[in-house]
Design a protein around this motif. Structure first.
Motif, PDB file in Angstrom:
ATOM      1  N   THR A 103      28.820 144.009   6.086  1.00 40.73           N
ATOM      2  CA  THR A 103      27.547 143.619   5.490  1.00 40.73           C
ATOM      3  C   THR A 103      26.724 142.864   6.520  1.00 40.73           C
ATOM      4  O   THR A 103      27.187 141.860   7.080  1.00 40.73           O
ATOM      5  CB  THR A 103      27.776 142.712   4.260  1.00 40.73           C
ATOM      6  OG1 THR A 103      28.675 143.376   3.370  1.00 40.73           O
ATOM      7  CG2 THR A 103      26.469 142.400   3.562  1.00 40.73           C
ATOM      8  N   ARG A 132      24.135 140.333   7.974  1.00 40.24           N
ATOM      9  CA  ARG A 132      23.609 139.037   7.527  1.00 40.24           C
ATOM     10  C   ARG A 132      22.145 139.216   7.127  1.00 40.24           C
ATOM     11  O   ARG A 132      21.457 140.092   7.643  1.00 40.24           O
ATOM     12  CB  ARG A 132      23.709 137.997   8.641  1.00 40.24           C
ATOM     13  CG  ARG A 132      25.122 137.618   9.003  1.00 40.24           C
ATOM     14  CD  ARG A 132      25.107 136.525  10.094  1.00 40.24           C
ATOM     15  NE  ARG A 132      26.435 136.313  10.609  1.00 40.24           N
ATOM     16  CZ  ARG A 132      27.342 135.510  10.062  1.00 40.24           C
ATOM     17  NH1 ARG A 132      27.050 134.855   8.964  1.00 40.24           N
ATOM     18  NH2 ARG A 132      28.538 135.374  10.611  1.00 40.24           N
ATOM     19  N   GLU A 133      21.690 138.390   6.220  1.00 39.78           N
ATOM     20  CA  GLU A 133      20.296 138.434   5.771  1.00 39.78           C
ATOM     21  C   GLU A 133      19.357 138.438   6.984  1.00 39.78           C
ATOM     22  O   GLU A 133      19.490 137.596   7.877  1.00 39.78           O
ATOM     23  CB  GLU A 133      20.008 137.211   4.890  1.00 39.78           C
ATOM     24  CG  GLU A 133      18.653 137.230   4.249  1.00 39.78           C
ATOM     25  CD  GLU A 133      18.567 138.201   3.080  1.00 39.78           C
ATOM     26  OE1 GLU A 133      17.525 138.848   2.942  1.00 39.78           O
ATOM     27  OE2 GLU A 133      19.537 138.298   2.311  1.00 39.78           O
ATOM     28  N   GLY A 134      18.469 139.403   7.029  1.00 45.35           N
ATOM     29  CA  GLY A 134      17.482 139.486   8.105  1.00 45.35           C
ATOM     30  C   GLY A 134      17.939 140.236   9.346  1.00 45.35           C
ATOM     31  O   GLY A 134      17.143 140.445  10.259  1.00 45.35           O
ATOM     32  N   THR A 135      19.216 140.658   9.410  1.00 43.99           N
ATOM     33  CA  THR A 135      19.698 141.368  10.605  1.00 43.99           C
ATOM     34  C   THR A 135      19.891 142.864  10.370  1.00 43.99           C
ATOM     35  O   THR A 135      20.298 143.577  11.277  1.00 43.99           O
ATOM     36  CB  THR A 135      21.042 140.781  11.109  1.00 43.99           C
ATOM     37  OG1 THR A 135      22.068 141.058  10.159  1.00 43.99           O
ATOM     38  CG2 THR A 135      20.933 139.288  11.384  1.00 43.99           C
ATOM     39  N   GLU A 136      19.582 143.323   9.158  1.00 42.84           N
ATOM     40  CA  GLU A 136      19.889 144.716   8.831  1.00 42.84           C
ATOM     41  C   GLU A 136      19.184 145.732   9.740  1.00 42.84           C
ATOM     42  O   GLU A 136      19.763 146.768  10.077  1.00 42.84           O
ATOM     43  CB  GLU A 136      19.637 145.024   7.349  1.00 42.84           C
ATOM     44  CG  GLU A 136      18.280 144.660   6.843  1.00 42.84           C
ATOM     45  CD  GLU A 136      18.161 143.251   6.270  1.00 42.84           C
ATOM     46  OE1 GLU A 136      17.275 143.068   5.419  1.00 42.84           O
ATOM     47  OE2 GLU A 136      18.904 142.338   6.659  1.00 42.84           O
ATOM     48  N   ARG A 154      22.027 146.053   2.771  1.00 47.20           N
ATOM     49  CA  ARG A 154      22.656 145.342   3.889  1.00 47.20           C
ATOM     50  C   ARG A 154      24.111 145.738   4.059  1.00 47.20           C
ATOM     51  O   ARG A 154      24.747 145.396   5.049  1.00 47.20           O
ATOM     52  CB  ARG A 154      22.550 143.820   3.693  1.00 47.20           C
ATOM     53  CG  ARG A 154      21.130 143.289   3.833  1.00 47.20           C
ATOM     54  CD  ARG A 154      21.046 141.764   3.845  1.00 47.20           C
ATOM     55  NE  ARG A 154      21.637 141.138   2.678  1.00 47.20           N
ATOM     56  CZ  ARG A 154      22.682 140.290   2.704  1.00 47.20           C
ATOM     57  NH1 ARG A 154      23.232 139.939   3.845  1.00 47.20           N
ATOM     58  NH2 ARG A 154      23.145 139.763   1.591  1.00 47.20           N
ATOM     59  N   GLU A 208      28.454 139.559   8.018  1.00 47.57           N
ATOM     60  CA  GLU A 208      29.058 138.486   7.233  1.00 47.57           C
ATOM     61  C   GLU A 208      30.567 138.382   7.427  1.00 47.57           C
ATOM     62  O   GLU A 208      31.127 137.295   7.379  1.00 47.57           O
ATOM     63  CB  GLU A 208      28.728 138.673   5.751  1.00 47.57           C
ATOM     64  CG  GLU A 208      27.245 138.489   5.456  1.00 47.57           C
ATOM     65  CD  GLU A 208      26.895 138.676   3.991  1.00 47.57           C
ATOM     66  OE1 GLU A 208      27.780 139.052   3.189  1.00 47.57           O
ATOM     67  OE2 GLU A 208      25.723 138.436   3.654  1.00 47.57           O
TER      68      GLU A 208
END
Length: 97
Positions: free
Chosen positions: A10, A12-16, A49, A84
């Motif tokens: 998964t 991380r938020e903003g790294t997709e 994500r 993550e």
């Protein structure tokens, strides 16, 4: 016997977007490996994500060659800082039929 697995992680938020770019570049290299039969990258429709990579190698020897490819280590070193989990979660699959 073919070696088949599902790799999951998964972003991380903003790294997709960065993860998608990196895995896209990596996929091009893996697909050129002599023993690679499939390297299909997906995101989960309900959770974009979440990345899933379906991999198939000709046999155990081809899978080991993949693991020892010179571009794998650098790819994983960058990826681990963007996801993550501590690493990709691997699930090895056996055919039913």
């Amino acid at each position: 016997m073919k070696k088949t697995l599902l790799a999951e992680f998964t972003a991380r938020e903003g790294t997709e977007d960065e993860v998608a770019r990196l895995i896209g570049e990596y996929a091009l290299k893996v697909r050129e490996e002599e023993g690679n039969l499939a390297f299909d990258v997906y995101t989960k429709a309900a959770a974009p994500r979440a990345f899933w990579i379906f991999e198939v190698y000709r046999d155990e020897e081809a899978f080991q060659a993949h693991l020892n490819a010179p571009y794998g280590g650098p790819f994983n070193a960058v990826l681990v800082s963007l996801i993550e989990e501590d690493a990709s979660v691997l699930t090895f699959l056996d055919p039913v039929t």
